[in-house]
Each structure stands twice: as C-alpha cells, then as structure tokens.
Design a protein around this motif. Structure first.
Motif, PDB file in Angstrom:
ATOM      1  N   CYS A 153       6.064  55.188  25.777  1.00 43.06           N
ATOM      2  CA  CYS A 153       6.148  53.755  25.474  1.00 43.06           C
ATOM      3  C   CYS A 153       5.277  53.448  24.261  1.00 43.06           C
ATOM      4  CB  CYS A 153       5.713  52.920  26.683  1.00 43.06           C
ATOM      5  SG  CYS A 153       4.005  53.138  27.101  1.00 43.06           S
ATOM      6  N   SER A 154       5.346  52.218  23.774  1.00 45.64           N
ATOM      7  CA  SER A 154       4.551  51.849  22.595  1.00 45.64           C
ATOM      8  C   SER A 154       3.057  51.958  22.906  1.00 45.64           C
ATOM      9  CB  SER A 154       4.873  50.421  22.164  1.00 45.64           C
ATOM     10  OG  SER A 154       6.163  50.348  21.619  1.00 45.64           O
ATOM     11  N   THR A 209       8.226  52.115  20.105  1.00 42.10           N
ATOM     12  CA  THR A 209       9.580  52.523  20.509  1.00 42.10           C
ATOM     13  C   THR A 209      10.561  51.629  19.733  1.00 42.10           C
ATOM     14  OG1 THR A 209       9.313  51.074  22.440  1.00 42.10           O
ATOM     15  CG2 THR A 209       8.917  53.424  22.768  1.00 42.10           C
ATOM     16  N   GLN A 236       6.974  42.840  24.200  1.00 45.85           N
ATOM     17  CA  GLN A 236       7.357  44.157  24.722  1.00 45.85           C
ATOM     18  C   GLN A 236       6.531  44.498  25.974  1.00 45.85           C
ATOM     19  OE1 GLN A 236       6.597  47.662  22.234  1.00 45.85           O
ATOM     20  NE2 GLN A 236       8.720  48.301  22.483  1.00 45.85           N
ATOM     21  N   GLY A 240       8.307  45.380  29.325  1.00 48.18           N
ATOM     22  CA  GLY A 240       8.271  46.828  29.556  1.00 48.18           C
ATOM     23  C   GLY A 240       6.833  47.286  29.663  1.00 48.18           C
ATOM     24  N   CYS A 241       6.460  48.198  28.782  1.00 49.79           N
ATOM     25  CA  CYS A 241       5.087  48.692  28.863  1.00 49.79           C
ATOM     26  C   CYS A 241       4.524  48.947  27.467  1.00 49.79           C
ATOM     27  CB  CYS A 241       5.077  49.989  29.671  1.00 49.79           C
ATOM     28  SG  CYS A 241       3.468  50.787  29.697  1.00 49.79           S
TER      29      CYS A 241
END
Ligand code: UTP
Length: 289
Positions: A153-154, A209, A236, A240-241
């Motif tokens: 993930c980012s 990402t 984000q 998400g994560c």
C-alpha cells in the motif's frame, strides 16, 4: 518490485532566490554533485531503473545533466578528470530517463498527476530532490521499497520534528502497528500552530499505489490554493490503507539555506572526503601491484 521513480521538479524554489532565478533548485550542488543526482542514486540503490521527471520552464539543465556532452567528454578523454564523470555515466547506463512538463505550478499533487503518463498503472516511488536523505547502510527508498513488498500500500516517510516546526510540513497521526510503522488515520497539510495531530512530519519520499491518480483528479485545491498530495493521501487512507514509516538515516531540507549548508558539511565530511581517500588508497595499491 517498484521500478519507477517520479521526481516532481517543476517548482520555483522561491526560498532559495536569487540562486534559483534561472537555475533549477534540483541542480544546486551539494559538494560537487547536483541534488537530483543524489535522489537518482537512491532510487537505483532501491532497484529502480525508470526515472520519470516532471519539469517546467527553465529546467533544461536537468535533462542535459543526464545526457552525453560529447564536446566536454572529448576534451577530457584520457585525462584524470574523466574520473569525475564516472558516477553520472554509471547512472546513465543503469537508468532510463523520461520527462514531462507541468505547464502550471498547481502544487505537488498536481505535479504527481502530471507524471501519470510516464508512470502508468503500477506502484511507484516519489522523490523530492530538495530533501536530501543519506544513510550509511540502506537508503531511505530501499527501506520503503522493502516495506512495500510486505504491505502493498502507499507509504510516506516521516520524521519527528519539534512542535514549532510542524507548520512547515504535512503531519500525520496513526496507530503504531510495528516498530517505526504507523497506519495513518489523519493527515494535515501545514497545520496551524498548536493544531498538529502529532510531531510526525512527512518528508520528500513516498511510495504510491496507482489508484492515487484517480484520487488526485478528484482532489480540490487545498492549503495555499494548491492541489495537495496530503489531501489525496488522506482520502486514500480513509478508503484503504496508507502507512507512515519513520525511516533510518539523515534528512536535510536543501530547499532552505540552513538545511543546504548542513547537507554540504555532512556530505563533505562523510561521503566526499571518505570517497576521495578510498580512491587514493585504491590508486596506490594498484600502483604497487
Ligand atoms: P516545494 O514547495 O518544496 O518546492 O515543493 P518549491 O515550490 O519549488 O519551493 P519554494 O517553497 O518555492 O522554495 C516540493 C516539491 O514539489 C515540486 C517542487 O519542485 C519540489 O520538488 N513541485 C511543487 C512541482 O513539481 N510542481 C508544483 O506545482 C509544486
């Protein structure tokens, strides 16, 4: 594996005027090497070979730097000055450079979005070359690329800063999930004094990402009327994560005069001088054998 690294390098560098009036901030030398070359070396060390550079008006010298200069090279061929070009030649052999221009300076988020065509649909790294990061062992991007393999993930690199400096940065808050790794739950760009969610400030290293591009497209201008990557990353993180990683190593803010001088002193003592001594020793031992 992350193969591409994006360098947003279109900014005006107003904190360093007049030096940056006609010279790109990214080309300012720390000892005898331009800032952007340190960033490219860090990306290569992390296993990346696609250098995607977002440029703007007056940034030609960045392109020239990572290209052949036949006249100069012909002139110094066979002399000991050739040695001074070894590092940059090696970079040119190991990496591909692509460029795109950001026509209007609408902020870091917008600069990253401008790089979309160069990056494509894959996770990528971002280096802000005016943040010079050095570590004796593994570079900061290499540390982050390793984390990416694990978490997919980012990731933003963070460092602890004094409370009276948080207003200069994007600041995160989040729960520590492992040593030095936080799951981000809030992020504020340049918070007002006393309103920072923590003392963990985002510095110029990211792994993103590719879904970030669609998020930036939908991000409205924020602080300073600019499209902020911090705002997109917060979005984000909510859906998400996003992780924040307290990296190992030293970071110098070379966009400021003080940080630039500190970096110069550090690099002279710890990189340049040591390297010159090693080259001299190598020469002596080759001579003897
Ligand atoms: P900075 O705000 O640190 O750079 O942006 P700046 O605007 O060049 O410098 P000052 O504050 O006026 O002195 C962080 C990074 O994002 C890039 C800059 O080149 C720098 O590497 N950037 C910023 C862009 O490429 N485009 C933008 O529109 C804004």
């Amino acid at each position: 594996m992350i193969k591409k690294c994006l360098f947003p390098a279109a900014g005006y560098g107003t904190r360093f005027l007049p030096a940056t009036k006609s010279m790109p901030k990214e080309m300012m030398p720390v000892v005898n090497k331009p800032l952007i070359e340190y960033g490219v070396e860090e990306a290569i060390q992390a296993g990346m070979d696609g250098m995607c550079i977002v440029t703007g008006r007056g940034k030609h010298s960045i392109m020239d730097h990572f290209d052949m200069n036949y006249e100069l090279e012909n002139q110094i061929r066979g002399t000991n000055k050739e040695e001074l070009l070894v590092d940059v030649r090696d970079i040119m052999d190991r990496a591909n450079f692509t460029y795109i221009r950001q026509r209007e300076m609408k902020g870091l988020g917008h600069a990253i979005l401008t790089g979309r065509e160069l990056v494509g649909d894959e996770a990528f790294a971002v280096v802000l070359a005016d943040d010079l990061c050095v570590n004796q062992d593994k570079g900061v991007l290499a540390q982050m690329a390793e984390l990416y393999k694990q978490f997919r993930c980012s990731i933003v690199a963070v460092q602890e800063v004094p409370e009276d400096e948080t207003h200069k940065y994007g600041v995160i808050s989040g729960e520590m999930i492992k040593d030095d790794i936080f799951r981000v739950d809030d992020m504020v760009e340049k918070p007002e004094p006393g309103k920072a969610p923590s003392n963990l400030a985002i510095i110029g290293r990211y792994i993103l990402t590719p879904d970030i591009f669609d998020i930036i497209e939908k991000t409205n201008p924020g602080k300073g009327g600019e499209i902020q990557i911090t705002d997109a990353l917060l979005q984000q993180a909510k859906t998400g994560c996003v992780l924040a990683y307290k990296f190992k190593g030293h970071r110098f803010d070379c966009g400021s005069v003080e940080g630039y001088i500190e970096a110069t002193n550090y690099c002279y003592e710890n990189l340049y001088k040591k390297n010159s001594q090693k080259v001299e020793l190598d020469k002596k031992s080759t001579h003897r054998s």
